[in-house]
Design a protein around this motif. Structure first.
Motif, short mmCIF file in Angstrom:
data_model
loop_
_atom_site.label_atom_id
_atom_site.label_comp_id
_atom_site.label_asym_id
_atom_site.label_seq_id
_atom_site.Cartn_x
_atom_site.Cartn_y
_atom_site.Cartn_z
N LEU A 8 43.82 47.64 26.04
CA LEU A 8 44.44 47.62 27.37
C LEU A 8 45.34 48.83 27.60
CD1 LEU A 8 45.44 43.95 28.20
CD2 LEU A 8 43.30 45.16 28.62
N LEU A 12 43.93 51.26 34.85
CA LEU A 12 43.10 50.19 35.41
C LEU A 12 41.75 50.70 35.88
CD1 LEU A 12 42.71 47.26 36.30
CD2 LEU A 12 43.87 47.83 38.44
N LEU A 15 38.73 50.26 33.75
CA LEU A 15 38.15 48.91 33.71
C LEU A 15 37.38 48.59 34.98
CD1 LEU A 15 41.11 47.28 31.87
CD2 LEU A 15 38.72 46.92 31.21
N THR A 16 37.88 49.03 36.12
CA THR A 16 37.13 48.74 37.35
C THR A 16 35.82 49.55 37.37
OG1 THR A 16 38.53 50.32 38.53
CG2 THR A 16 39.08 48.00 38.78
N ALA A 19 33.45 47.81 35.07
CA ALA A 19 32.90 46.60 35.67
C ALA A 19 31.73 46.95 36.60
CB ALA A 19 33.99 45.85 36.45
N ASP A 66 43.85 37.57 23.85
CA ASP A 66 45.00 37.68 24.72
C ASP A 66 44.77 38.69 25.86
OD1 ASP A 66 47.47 36.41 24.49
OD2 ASP A 66 48.45 38.36 24.14
N ASP A 67 44.17 39.82 25.51
CA ASP A 67 43.84 40.84 26.50
C ASP A 67 42.89 40.26 27.55
OD1 ASP A 67 45.25 42.69 25.03
OD2 ASP A 67 43.48 43.57 24.08
N TYR A 70 44.53 37.95 29.90
CA TYR A 70 45.29 38.69 30.92
C TYR A 70 44.35 39.25 31.98
CZ TYR A 70 47.75 42.35 33.36
OH TYR A 70 48.25 43.14 34.36
N THR A 74 44.06 38.46 36.31
CA THR A 74 44.19 39.39 37.44
C THR A 74 43.21 39.04 38.56
OG1 THR A 74 42.51 40.93 36.61
CG2 THR A 74 44.79 41.28 35.87
N LEU A 76 40.29 40.09 38.92
CA LEU A 76 39.47 41.24 39.32
C LEU A 76 38.06 41.21 38.73
CD1 LEU A 76 42.07 44.13 38.82
CD2 LEU A 76 41.21 43.23 40.98
N PHE A 77 37.88 40.51 37.63
CA PHE A 77 36.66 40.71 36.85
C PHE A 77 35.83 39.44 36.71
CE2 PHE A 77 39.98 43.65 35.37
CZ PHE A 77 39.38 44.85 35.74
N SER B 182 49.24 52.13 36.86
CA SER B 182 47.83 52.13 36.44
C SER B 182 47.68 51.59 35.02
CB SER B 182 47.27 53.55 36.50
OG SER B 182 47.90 54.37 35.52
N VAL B 184 47.40 49.22 32.25
CA VAL B 184 47.05 47.80 32.18
C VAL B 184 47.91 47.07 31.15
CG1 VAL B 184 45.18 46.14 31.88
CG2 VAL B 184 44.69 48.40 32.86
N LEU B 185 48.15 47.71 30.01
CA LEU B 185 48.96 47.05 28.98
C LEU B 185 50.40 46.82 29.47
CD1 LEU B 185 48.93 45.94 26.09
CD2 LEU B 185 49.53 48.23 25.26
N LYS B 188 50.41 43.83 31.65
CA LYS B 188 50.42 42.61 30.85
C LYS B 188 51.81 42.37 30.24
CE LYS B 188 48.37 40.85 26.54
NZ LYS B 188 47.85 41.36 25.26
N SER B 195 47.23 48.86 39.36
CA SER B 195 46.52 49.48 40.47
C SER B 195 45.55 50.54 39.94
CB SER B 195 47.56 50.13 41.40
OG SER B 195 46.95 50.90 42.39
N GLY B 196 44.40 50.66 40.60
CA GLY B 196 43.44 51.69 40.19
C GLY B 196 42.04 51.32 40.62
N THR B 197 41.22 52.32 40.89
CA THR B 197 39.84 52.04 41.30
C THR B 197 38.83 52.92 40.59
OG1 THR B 197 40.18 53.47 43.22
CG2 THR B 197 40.47 51.11 43.56
N PHE B 216 30.53 50.78 44.27
CA PHE B 216 31.89 50.26 44.06
C PHE B 216 32.23 49.20 45.09
CE2 PHE B 216 36.42 49.99 43.57
CZ PHE B 216 36.61 50.19 42.21
N THR B 219 30.82 45.90 44.11
CA THR B 219 31.49 45.19 43.01
C THR B 219 32.89 44.74 43.40
OG1 THR B 219 30.25 46.53 41.43
CG2 THR B 219 32.14 45.34 40.56
N PHE B 220 33.59 45.54 44.20
CA PHE B 220 34.99 45.21 44.56
C PHE B 220 35.19 45.25 46.07
CE2 PHE B 220 35.37 46.87 40.19
CZ PHE B 220 36.05 45.82 39.60
#
Lengths: 451, 451
Positions: A8, A12, A15-16, A19, A66-67, A70, A74, A76-77, B182, B184-185, B188, B195-197, B216, B219-220
């Protein structure tokens, strides 16, 4: 170890994008190049560093339960994608310029080839790890060059940007020729010699300065370096000389004195005279307080009687160049060369290799070519990981340091100057130039309708 | 958590001094002040941050068996001293200015009172932790001020100086008013919105830019922000408008576009026009690429049509002020006020307190006094630890952020300007002035023979 091993530790968008690749079944191999686009102020070379940390991260790369919890929280996924992440490991290949070797702008310090999701998810960590250690090793090497053979000790721990930097600065500065660090944990972790004696608070805690000096000499008769500027450097030097003579009478030797403030070039000559007149010629003068390559060069050019420097904050944060214009760019996807169009920011397409030519033991120029080319000179990028596994055990830091010191000797002095160094010649091979132009033409035609 | 909890995260001199204190049976209480001696370029205030990390460290402070083995292997320390370290815990008292509050140069952000060995051994970690978070929170607040209510997102992870900085920058910038990160860790770990795309690599991995945009959006559909400068910002904006219209036909909404290169102030107006002409007035324009407070101010003053900024590297390393002149100085030992003599570097003796006066809801000036004084204004230093234990549970980051935003409103604008801000008035109480002069006179007499 205090290494972040968490997948993580990523922006972000990694990860998007992943995905979206996942949903579009895009699992083809991608090659990313990591390189620096320009030199910071006065810089004319870089030193490879941080590769071992990258290999370590890639071998352990995974998402914990745990990741995944989390990420699910969100919203998102998709469940499918999270299941996919659960089993994801890094399975790719890594070419890198070995730590301790010199490299130059536009040259890839590493190239990763892996299924695009894997290669994408590791981006933030890779840039972070390589950027810091390269920055610091480069700044430290400039200090080593300016010091002309005098010993340097890393004193930066307290003002590095965070704890990870505190550790990596000790590592990178030792790699680049420093003799020791004040950082005890780095001494333990990386087998770096440690150095340090006393601070002003020590002197202040005794009723008189000379009592502080005597107490330290009693506890550490073999390694006493007295800090003499708490009240006044010249009067401190006289007290140090007195303690030095007392030690001699006991068959001991005062090792040194440290100056940490004032006009150190000038004060050091006065202190030298006081020590010499007390027949303490063996006592070394150690200088600290705001030094980096510029301060070292100036103090020495003004005739400072300085035997060694403690180099702190400005080296530890690379103060005049606290970041690099470093990039991790997609250069090939599924066998197709790709690039971003931009006049200011050049990306070199395809899998590449860097060839270094030497003449009479001196580096004379590098050529960036295609990976498959055979060109004059020594190829720098070595395959260090295949199918997600290191191809060799981690190297001892001392060996990396030797590699650097040997290679640095082969870089002509004109490229090492602290200011106004000549740019080292780096050219592209004709084959890479051609592939580059062809890709630019194709992209312009396709995306901008240019013919 | 990735916190360093190792007592060896220290400069060697902390340990050699401790060994000498130990041998001389010096266990009396010492008070150290942590403060910043001057403002970095253009700075006119600081934000307290990093205190929670300090408390965490102090509560867990200890040497592991492994640490002691390493220390023994150095041959520097006696068995007696190592046995003493084995059982050493932090048992002292800590006064601190709560996180999120403003403070100014020379004001102690914290004061520690503990047996001198304990207070000495924690120095390197304390400075390191506080320095980084204060630097970043301050730089981030300047960005927030420049953005005049527009949302800011921390994009710095990849180029922060190491992994610890990556985490702490996310924390400190959120504390100072950023809306999201942005990282992610950090999302958490600290409950910060993330935030991020997409990156340029995403666009490049598709055969055509518009196909990347469409993928994109599929998916989102709820959170699509399209990066439009991979090939050409204007042509990218037209393709984004096309995808925005397609989304609308499906009952979805394109959330935004991102510009990451070129003359963003100028391009953003052109992009706004393209989006507005396509009847996509709700689509926000997000700008990134080298922004900090100076870039934000300039882009907005040039009429940039920018709704939000991604703020990266320059904030994440506090590029124009990558370190502070921060000090941790002994001010009292065994009830005796102490100070280092130096014209350039003032240390304020004794245990202190800072009093803040406000008038009609605006801050008007601070007074640094003795801890025991009662002066007009609100005392800022609060006792947060006694006998080595926190006096309250850690505060939620969101609450610290609210405290900062509320206090920042009370700082007059003249002290907030990005450039040429007025210095905030900070004076010493007459009692502290007097104690200070008296100590200076005594020290000069004792050490330099001045009368």
């Amino acid at each position: 170890m205090n290494q972040i091993q968490d997948a993580l530790f990523a922006d972000l968008y990694e990860l998007t994008m992943a995905a979206c690749y996942f949903e579009n079944r895009m699992f083809a191999p991608a090659t990313f190049s990591l390189y620096i686009r320009k030199y910071g102020p006065h810089r004319s070379y870089f030193i490879s560093a941080g590769i071992d940390e990258v290999l370590d991260y890639l071998e352990r790369f995974h998402f914990t339960a745990d990741d995944l919890d989390y990420l699910q929280s969100t919203g998102l996924f998709s469940r499918d994608f999270l299941n996919y992440l659960e089993n994801l490991r890094f399975t790719g290949e890594l070419f890198a310029i070995p730590e301790g070797r010199l490299f130059f702008k536009d040259e890839p310090i590493l190239e990763i080839t892996a299924p695009i999701i894997e290669a994408q998810l590791i981006e933030s960590f890779l840039i972070n790890a390589v950027n810091l250690q390269v920055s610091i090793a480069t700044k430290a090497a400039r200090c080593v060059h300016a010091a002309g053979g005098r010993n340097l000790v890393d004193f930066s721990l307290r003002r590095t940007q965070g704890t990870d930097a505190g550790m990596k600065v000790a590592r990178a500065s030792f790699l680049a020729g420093f003799k020791a660090t004040s950082n005890v944990l780095a001494g333990k972790q990386y087998s770096i010699p440690i150095s340090g004696t006393m601070a002003h608070s020590f002197v202040l805690s005794f009723a008189e300065e000379i009592e502080a000096f005597r107490a330290f000499a009693r506890t550490f008769p073999d390694r006493t370096v007295l800090l003499i500027d708490t009240y006044d450097t010249v009067s401190g030097a006289k007290k140090a000389a007195e303690v030095g003579r007392e030690m001699r009478e006991r068959g001991q030797t005062l090792k040194g004195v440290r100056l940490d403030s004032g006009d150190i070039a000038k004060l050091s000559r006065e202190v030298r005279r006081i020590l010499d007149e007390a027949d303490l010629k063996e006592v070394v003068i150690f200088a600290s307080g705001g030094f980096d390559e510029f301060g070292i060069e100036e103090a020495l050019s003004r005739g400072g009687a300085i035997d060694a420097f403690g180099v702190g904050t400005k080296m530890g944060v690379s103060a005049d160049a606290p970041y690099n214009d470093i990039a991790y760019k997609l250069v090939e996807y599924n066998g197709r060369p790709v690039l971003k169009l931009s006049t200011a920011k050049k990306t070199l397409v395809n899998q590449k290799q860097v060839f270094r030519e030497t003449r009479e033991g001196k580096m004379i120029g590098d050529t960036i070519g295609m990976r498959a080319e055979i060109l004059p000179g020594k190829p720098l990028l070595e395959c260090v990981m295949r199918e997600g596994k290191r191809l060799a055990a981690p190297e001892p830091l001392a060996r990396i340091r030797e590699r650097f010191l040997a290679e640095f000797l082969t870089l002509p002095d004109s490229h090492k100057s602290i200011k106004n160094a000549e740019n080292y010649p780096v050219r592209l091979s004709p084959m890479l130039e051609k592939a580059q132009s062809k890709t630019v033409r194709e992209v312009k035609k396709r995306e901008l309708g240019e013919s």
